[in-house]
Each structure stands twice: as structure tokens, then as C-alpha cells.
Design an enzyme around this catalytic site. Structure first.
Site, PDB file in Angstrom:
ATOM      1  N   TYR A  18       0.834  -1.195   0.000  1.00 50.59           N
ATOM      2  CA  TYR A  18       0.000   0.000   0.000  1.00 50.59           C
ATOM      3  C   TYR A  18       0.877   1.256   0.000  1.00 50.59           C
ATOM      4  O   TYR A  18       0.669   2.177  -0.793  1.00 50.59           O
ATOM      5  CB  TYR A  18      -0.936  -0.004   1.218  1.00 50.59           C
ATOM      6  CG  TYR A  18      -1.869   1.175   1.248  1.00 50.59           C
ATOM      7  CD1 TYR A  18      -3.130   1.091   0.673  1.00 50.59           C
ATOM      8  CD2 TYR A  18      -1.493   2.378   1.840  1.00 50.59           C
ATOM      9  CE1 TYR A  18      -3.991   2.183   0.687  1.00 50.59           C
ATOM     10  CE2 TYR A  18      -2.347   3.466   1.858  1.00 50.59           C
ATOM     11  CZ  TYR A  18      -3.583   3.369   1.276  1.00 50.59           C
ATOM     12  OH  TYR A  18      -4.425   4.458   1.284  1.00 50.59           O
ATOM     13  N   HIS A  22       1.561   4.206  -3.071  1.00 55.17           N
ATOM     14  CA  HIS A  22       1.362   5.637  -2.863  1.00 55.17           C
ATOM     15  C   HIS A  22       2.666   6.425  -3.037  1.00 55.17           C
ATOM     16  O   HIS A  22       2.633   7.572  -3.486  1.00 55.17           O
ATOM     17  CB  HIS A  22       0.713   5.902  -1.505  1.00 55.17           C
ATOM     18  CG  HIS A  22      -0.756   5.662  -1.542  1.00 55.17           C
ATOM     19  ND1 HIS A  22      -1.307   4.407  -1.448  1.00 55.17           N
ATOM     20  CD2 HIS A  22      -1.788   6.522  -1.700  1.00 55.17           C
ATOM     21  CE1 HIS A  22      -2.616   4.504  -1.554  1.00 55.17           C
ATOM     22  NE2 HIS A  22      -2.939   5.784  -1.708  1.00 55.17           N
ATOM     23  N   TYR A  41      -3.181  16.517   1.238  1.00 55.56           N
ATOM     24  CA  TYR A  41      -3.704  15.155   1.381  1.00 55.56           C
ATOM     25  C   TYR A  41      -2.660  14.281   2.061  1.00 55.56           C
ATOM     26  O   TYR A  41      -1.527  14.190   1.606  1.00 55.56           O
ATOM     27  CB  TYR A  41      -4.030  14.615  -0.008  1.00 55.56           C
ATOM     28  CG  TYR A  41      -4.858  13.356  -0.078  1.00 55.56           C
ATOM     29  CD1 TYR A  41      -5.288  12.679   1.047  1.00 55.56           C
ATOM     30  CD2 TYR A  41      -5.213  12.845  -1.314  1.00 55.56           C
ATOM     31  CE1 TYR A  41      -6.047  11.534   0.952  1.00 55.56           C
ATOM     32  CE2 TYR A  41      -5.971  11.702  -1.426  1.00 55.56           C
ATOM     33  CZ  TYR A  41      -6.390  11.037  -0.292  1.00 55.56           C
ATOM     34  OH  TYR A  41      -7.131   9.901  -0.400  1.00 55.56           O
ATOM     35  N   TRP A  76      -7.310   3.845 -10.601  1.00 53.62           N
ATOM     36  CA  TRP A  76      -6.625   3.787  -9.308  1.00 53.62           C
ATOM     37  C   TRP A  76      -7.355   2.832  -8.357  1.00 53.62           C
ATOM     38  O   TRP A  76      -6.741   2.019  -7.682  1.00 53.62           O
ATOM     39  CB  TRP A  76      -6.503   5.187  -8.699  1.00 53.62           C
ATOM     40  CG  TRP A  76      -5.728   5.188  -7.425  1.00 53.62           C
ATOM     41  CD1 TRP A  76      -6.235   5.240  -6.150  1.00 53.62           C
ATOM     42  CD2 TRP A  76      -4.313   5.099  -7.273  1.00 53.62           C
ATOM     43  NE1 TRP A  76      -5.229   5.208  -5.231  1.00 53.62           N
ATOM     44  CE2 TRP A  76      -4.028   5.118  -5.893  1.00 53.62           C
ATOM     45  CE3 TRP A  76      -3.251   5.017  -8.177  1.00 53.62           C
ATOM     46  CZ2 TRP A  76      -2.727   5.050  -5.389  1.00 53.62           C
ATOM     47  CZ3 TRP A  76      -1.964   4.955  -7.680  1.00 53.62           C
ATOM     48  CH2 TRP A  76      -1.707   4.967  -6.304  1.00 53.62           C
ATOM     49  N   TRP A  77      -8.672   2.933  -8.312  1.00 53.41           N
ATOM     50  CA  TRP A  77      -9.440   2.025  -7.459  1.00 53.41           C
ATOM     51  C   TRP A  77      -9.195   0.575  -7.850  1.00 53.41           C
ATOM     52  O   TRP A  77      -9.031  -0.285  -6.985  1.00 53.41           O
ATOM     53  CB  TRP A  77     -10.926   2.343  -7.542  1.00 53.41           C
ATOM     54  CG  TRP A  77     -11.354   3.565  -6.782  1.00 53.41           C
ATOM     55  CD1 TRP A  77     -10.594   4.342  -5.944  1.00 53.41           C
ATOM     56  CD2 TRP A  77     -12.644   4.146  -6.800  1.00 53.41           C
ATOM     57  NE1 TRP A  77     -11.351   5.364  -5.449  1.00 53.41           N
ATOM     58  CE2 TRP A  77     -12.607   5.276  -5.946  1.00 53.41           C
ATOM     59  CE3 TRP A  77     -13.831   3.831  -7.451  1.00 53.41           C
ATOM     60  CZ2 TRP A  77     -13.728   6.075  -5.727  1.00 53.41           C
ATOM     61  CZ3 TRP A  77     -14.938   4.625  -7.238  1.00 53.41           C
ATOM     62  CH2 TRP A  77     -14.894   5.746  -6.382  1.00 53.41           C
TER      63      TRP A  77
END
Length: 104
Positions: A18, A22, A41, A76-77
């Protein structure tokens, strides 16, 4: 600016993946986030609970909600589906948090 916070869940054996994904976020994803009014963000991980805490500032809710429909967001999802809890449409299972305190 509107401050938003939310909680998601990453799979226990996918913490490093993960974070890697990113760290290598697609530039076109970042551009689209900016186009939809997102800034400042951050995502934090609690390794013990596998919970991700997200914080983002947005310009307005309508513009932000349109982000979900973009082609790059849908990709992306799909890309992130294997490392975190998602709904059938591949969107992350996410719980919005109510702001109860803020200090500048």
C-alpha cells in the site's frame, strides 16, 4: 477550504505494498486530484489495527464528488483493490469522520 477526514482498512499483509503504491502515485492521478480541488492530502497507517486515517482539504463537496467518476480514479481504485477493503465498484470502504476540534 473544507477539511475532511476518513478511515479505511488495508489488508494486514499489504502494508508495505500500500505504501509503495502511494510512494509511486501516478502523476496524472495527482493532477486530477488537484483539478478536483484537493490539497494537503495525507494518509496515515496504524499497523496494529490495519486502519488508514486519511486527511484532505477540498474546495467544495460537489467538485470533490466528481473525482470518483474520472477515468484515472476508476483505474486507481482497480489498482488498489487487491491491497485494501473495497466495495463491489472497487471504491475503498471508507468511513467519514466528524470534526470535533480544530486549532489553527
Amino acid at each position: 477550504m473544507i477539511r475532511k477526514a476518513f478511515v479505511m482498512t488495508v489488508y494486514p499483509d499489504k502494508h508495505e505494498e500500500y505504501e509503495k503504491r502511494h510512494n509511486e502515485i501516478w502523476p496524472e492521478m495527482v493532477e486530477e486530484l488537484h483539478r478536483h480541488g484537493a490539497s494537503n492530502y495525507s494518509i496515515f497507517l496504524d499497523r496494529e489495527s490495519n486502519k488508514l486515517f486519511g486527511y484532505i482539504e477540498i474546495e467544495n463537496e460537489k467538485k470533490w464528488k466528481q473525482m470518483a467518476e474520472t477515468e484515472i480514479n476508476q483505474k486507481w481504485w482497480e489498482f488498489m483493490d487487491s491491497v485494501m477493503e473495497t466495495y463491489p465498484d472497487k471504491s475503498p470502504v471508507s468511513t467519514n469522520l466528524k470534526e470535533v476540534f480544530h486549532m489553527d
